[in-house]
Design a protein around this motif. Structure first.
Motif, short mmCIF file in Angstrom:
data_model
loop_
_atom_site.label_atom_id
_atom_site.label_comp_id
_atom_site.label_asym_id
_atom_site.label_seq_id
_atom_site.Cartn_x
_atom_site.Cartn_y
_atom_site.Cartn_z
N LEU A 168 0.83 -1.21 0.00
CA LEU A 168 0.00 0.00 0.00
C LEU A 168 0.86 1.26 0.00
O LEU A 168 0.56 2.23 -0.71
CB LEU A 168 -0.96 0.00 1.20
N ALA A 169 1.93 1.26 0.77
CA ALA A 169 2.83 2.42 0.80
C ALA A 169 3.49 2.62 -0.58
O ALA A 169 3.64 3.75 -1.06
CB ALA A 169 3.89 2.24 1.88
N TRP A 170 3.87 1.51 -1.22
CA TRP A 170 4.49 1.56 -2.54
C TRP A 170 3.53 2.18 -3.56
O TRP A 170 3.88 3.09 -4.31
CB TRP A 170 4.87 0.14 -2.95
N PHE A 171 2.29 1.70 -3.55
CA PHE A 171 1.29 2.22 -4.49
C PHE A 171 0.90 3.66 -4.13
O PHE A 171 0.69 4.47 -5.03
CB PHE A 171 0.07 1.31 -4.55
N ASP A 172 0.78 3.97 -2.85
CA ASP A 172 0.48 5.34 -2.46
C ASP A 172 1.53 6.30 -3.02
O ASP A 172 1.20 7.38 -3.50
CB ASP A 172 0.41 5.49 -0.94
N HIS A 173 2.79 5.90 -2.95
CA HIS A 173 3.86 6.78 -3.43
C HIS A 173 3.89 6.87 -4.96
O HIS A 173 3.84 7.96 -5.53
CB HIS A 173 5.21 6.29 -2.91
N PHE A 174 3.95 5.72 -5.64
CA PHE A 174 4.16 5.75 -7.08
C PHE A 174 2.90 5.98 -7.90
O PHE A 174 2.98 6.47 -9.02
CB PHE A 174 4.88 4.46 -7.54
N VAL A 175 1.75 5.65 -7.34
CA VAL A 175 0.50 5.84 -8.08
C VAL A 175 -0.20 7.13 -7.66
O VAL A 175 -0.68 7.90 -8.49
CB VAL A 175 -0.44 4.63 -7.90
N LYS A 177 2.07 10.26 -3.06
CA LYS A 177 2.29 10.58 -1.65
C LYS A 177 3.76 10.43 -1.33
O LYS A 177 4.48 9.67 -1.99
CB LYS A 177 1.44 9.67 -0.76
N PRO A 178 4.24 11.12 -0.30
CA PRO A 178 5.66 10.97 0.09
C PRO A 178 5.99 9.51 0.43
O PRO A 178 5.15 8.81 0.99
CB PRO A 178 5.81 11.85 1.33
N LYS A 179 7.19 9.11 0.08
CA LYS A 179 7.62 7.75 0.36
C LYS A 179 7.83 7.57 1.86
O LYS A 179 8.42 8.42 2.50
CB LYS A 179 8.91 7.43 -0.39
N GLN A 180 7.33 6.45 2.37
CA GLN A 180 7.47 6.19 3.81
C GLN A 180 8.62 5.29 4.09
O GLN A 180 9.01 4.48 3.36
CB GLN A 180 6.20 5.57 4.34
#
Length: 182
Positions: free
Chosen positions: A169-176, A179-182
């Motif tokens: 989810l963090a990966w998709f939030d960032h690249f899609v 959102k800032p990378k966590q």
């Protein structure tokens, strides 16, 4: 299933991409925010898709095959690639090559998160290591590798399932979603 014999990494990709096109045409999916994910055969298909097209903004490949010859030689069921490719690697080398996305990885630009169980015999860790190395060391594509200790082909522990979903989810939030990378 029988249509895939001798045509693995062809018609199933056409089906998936046709489905994506339909979702876009129907206004359900945003073509600028599409990602792909899968585990086992889904991981293999994810690897095939990112080698075929750059239309996905991010990918998550779990326990995916990249080299079908290596699959034949190292996994716990060599009959699978032999059946789909109609023989052994030395009998039909072009079939194995055509079915192996690693030979098209030079085109990959999709940021990809890789997952694998430490003790996976079905899709051995070497497959995932190979895909990750190609993107990280040779293609300069954003990638991360997660190896789940003590796990085999599937993720059995709740903590590992949760970790996988959290990273994904963090990966998709960032690249899609940007959102800032966590």
């Amino acid at each position: 299933m029988t249509d895939l014999v001798g045509r693995e990494n062809e018609i199933e990709l056409e089906d998936i991409l046709s489905g994506v096109d339909k979702l876009i045409a129907d206004g359900i999916a945003d073509p600028e925010r599409i990602a792909v994910a899968g585990w086992s055969n889904g991981g293999y298909l994810t690897n095939c898709l990112i080698a075929k097209t750059d239309r996905f903004k991010a990918a998550s490949s779990g326990a995916g095959i990249v080299d079908v010859t290596m699959e034949w030689g190292t996994n716990d069921e060599p009959a699978f690639p032999m059946n789909f490719n109609r023989g052994t690697p030395w009998e039909v080398p072009e079939s194995y090559r055509r079915a192996s996305p690693i030979f098209k990885f030079g085109k990959v630009r999709t940021p990809t998160l890789f997952h694998v169980g430490e003790n996976d015999l079905r899709c051995p860790r070497g497959q995932t290591d190979t895909a990750h190395r190609a993107l990280k060391e040779f293609l300069n594509v954003e990638t991360e590798l997660l190896v789940y200790p003590g796990e085999e082909h599937g993720l059995d522990s709740y903590s590992n399932c949760r970790a996988k979903l959290t990273w994904e989810l963090a990966w998709f939030d960032h690249f899609v979603k940007g959102k800032p990378k966590q």
